[in-house]
Scaffold this active site. Structure first.
Site, PDB file in Angstrom:
ATOM      1  N   GLU A  54       0.826  -1.216   0.000  1.00  0.00           N
ATOM      2  CA  GLU A  54       0.000   0.000   0.000  1.00  0.00           C
ATOM      3  C   GLU A  54       0.858   1.263   0.000  1.00  0.00           C
ATOM      4  O   GLU A  54       0.534   2.241  -0.675  1.00  0.00           O
ATOM      5  CB  GLU A  54      -0.951   0.004   1.204  1.00  0.00           C
ATOM      6  CG  GLU A  54      -2.098  -0.986   1.093  1.00  0.00           C
ATOM      7  CD  GLU A  54      -3.033  -0.679  -0.059  1.00  0.00           C
ATOM      8  OE1 GLU A  54      -3.103   0.493  -0.493  1.00  0.00           O
ATOM      9  OE2 GLU A  54      -3.703  -1.604  -0.545  1.00  0.00           O
ATOM     10  N   TYR A 137      -6.539   6.631   4.330  1.00  0.00           N
ATOM     11  CA  TYR A 137      -6.735   5.584   3.327  1.00  0.00           C
ATOM     12  C   TYR A 137      -5.908   4.344   3.644  1.00  0.00           C
ATOM     13  O   TYR A 137      -6.421   3.216   3.624  1.00  0.00           O
ATOM     14  CB  TYR A 137      -6.375   6.083   1.921  1.00  0.00           C
ATOM     15  CG  TYR A 137      -6.196   4.914   0.977  1.00  0.00           C
ATOM     16  CD1 TYR A 137      -7.298   4.239   0.476  1.00  0.00           C
ATOM     17  CD2 TYR A 137      -4.929   4.420   0.672  1.00  0.00           C
ATOM     18  CE1 TYR A 137      -7.151   3.119  -0.337  1.00  0.00           C
ATOM     19  CE2 TYR A 137      -4.767   3.307  -0.129  1.00  0.00           C
ATOM     20  CZ  TYR A 137      -5.879   2.665  -0.637  1.00  0.00           C
ATOM     21  OH  TYR A 137      -5.722   1.537  -1.411  1.00  0.00           O
ATOM     22  N   ASP A 155      -9.423   4.303  -3.022  1.00  0.00           N
ATOM     23  CA  ASP A 155      -8.308   4.770  -3.835  1.00  0.00           C
ATOM     24  C   ASP A 155      -8.856   5.330  -5.150  1.00  0.00           C
ATOM     25  O   ASP A 155     -10.061   5.483  -5.326  1.00  0.00           O
ATOM     26  CB  ASP A 155      -7.300   3.640  -4.071  1.00  0.00           C
ATOM     27  CG  ASP A 155      -7.851   2.517  -4.949  1.00  0.00           C
ATOM     28  OD1 ASP A 155      -9.066   2.544  -5.280  1.00  0.00           O
ATOM     29  OD2 ASP A 155      -7.082   1.618  -5.312  1.00  0.00           O
TER      30      ASP A 155
END
Length: 365
Positions: A54, A137, A155
């Site tokens: 990520e 996020y 995203d």
């Protein structure tokens, strides 16, 4: 035609809104992408691999990240190994992937997990948010994918799918809170991580920015934007503001087979990365003033200006660099704060892409 009347005109029935999460998971079970950081069906996700991927995927493509991810896990197979490395080694491994603050935050987070959490990632969004370099996020993505917490990370791919599915007219970034709320309606009662990854895959492979393959989408008869024929106009975005051009000079000094370099300040753009000496990067930079910032070494040959300029585009501004070269005598000492490195090993230095361009331009590499 309104969205409602457009949907009624379809010959096939529109799926119930409540069935969307199940439809999405059924599609994912058939079409999920194979990615090096993704657990196989039925296997538990590794929080370290989820976190590492990520961070790397922020503002970077899956294709670009793949080789870097493989290098990192081969060198540092778990977060404790990474936390015991040096930041310089991490920056060297990261060189070329861009957005280098991510690498510094990655290292700081690995140290924090190793030293403060015994090498175990927190399993809640709040706990993850408290770690260096992990924002809303990323915390949601790790919580959902690694720990199956019922939360939906959003995203760019998910923004696109949701904005089209619901025809969100508000422009980004103002539309983000609404898109977040709508995306949460696509969460299944279980398998939260799979729900998130399903939407990511849908955006990456089917609901693409241009020419989406709507006929292959599980929501093909349920998408408001498709019913209107306006898929490619979503998500709505405010016009981008291009930054002001900055200019500067780069000074490439060789001493036989060695190259003069220095490290940038830890904080700021390209913090901690390796560079050749250079001038300030300023809008309206004057070439004469820029050249006055050249490094001073005894016995240095005359500066030669290379034909052309090196161009590079950062997130907030484009850059043009004039490149000068010079040769130093054998055994010349590096100025304070600088060092000599063998040109043969320059590929292993933590050089950002703009510096690789400069060196290639100067040395005809």
């Amino acid at each position: 035609m309104s969205p409602k009347s457009a949907l009624k005109a379809k010959s096939e029935p529109v799926p119930e809104t409540s069935s969307r999460p199940l439809v999405l998971l059924q599609w994912y079970d058939r079409h999920r992408r194979r990615l090096p950081w993704r657990a196989a069906p039925g296997e538990a996700s590794d929080p370290y691999r989820v976190w590492l991927s990520e961070i790397m995927l922020q503002q970077t493509t899956v294709k670009a990240v793949g080789p870097y991810f493989e290098k990192f896990v081969a060198r540092w197979p778990d977060v404790t190994a990474l936390g015991r490395a040096s930041q310089d080694d991490v920056l060297r491994m990261w060189a070329g992937l861009g957005y280098y603050s991510r690498a510094r935050n990655l290292y700081a987070c690995a140290v924090a997990v190793t030293c403060e959490h015994g090498g175990v990632f927190p399993d809640t969004e709040a706990g993850l948010r408290a770690l260096p370099g992990i924002g809303p996020y990323t915390a949601a993505a790790i919580a959902a994918i690694a720990f199956d917490r019922r939360t939906m990370p959003v995203d760019g791919n998910i923004e696109r799918v949701v904005s089209r599915l619901f025809a969100v007219e508000e422009e980004l970034p103002q539309a983000k809170p609404l898109i977040q709320q709508l995306a949460a309606t696509l969460l299944a009662d279980s398998r939260a991580g799979d729900s998130a990854q399903a939407l990511m895959d849908l955006g990456a492979s089917i609901c693409t920015p241009k020419k989406p393959a709507c006929s292959l989408c599980p929501f093909t008869e349920d998408c408001t934007a498709r019913a209107l024929g306006t898929q490619e106009t979503f998500p709505r975005k405010a016009p981008k503001k291009s930054g002001t051009l900055r200019r500067g000079a780069a000074f490439v000094v060789t001493r036989g087979d060695d190259l003069l370099v220095r490290s940038r300040p830890e904080k700021g753009l390209l913090g901690g990365m390796t560079e050749v000496p250079g001038s300030d990067w300023l809008a309206g930079q004057d070439d004469v003033v820029a050249k006055q910032q050249a490094p001073e070494l005894k016995g240095l040959s005359r500066w030669q200006r290379r034909v052309g300029v090196v161009t590079h585009v950062f997130t907030h501004f484009p850059l043009e660099l004039v490149v000068y070269t010079a040769r130093a005598e054998a055994r010349t000492r590096a100025p304070e704060g600088m060092r000599w490195v063998p040109i043969a090993t320059i590929a292993g230095e933590a050089l950002p892409n703009v510096m690789r361009k400069v060196i290639a331009h100067a040395l005809d590499l």
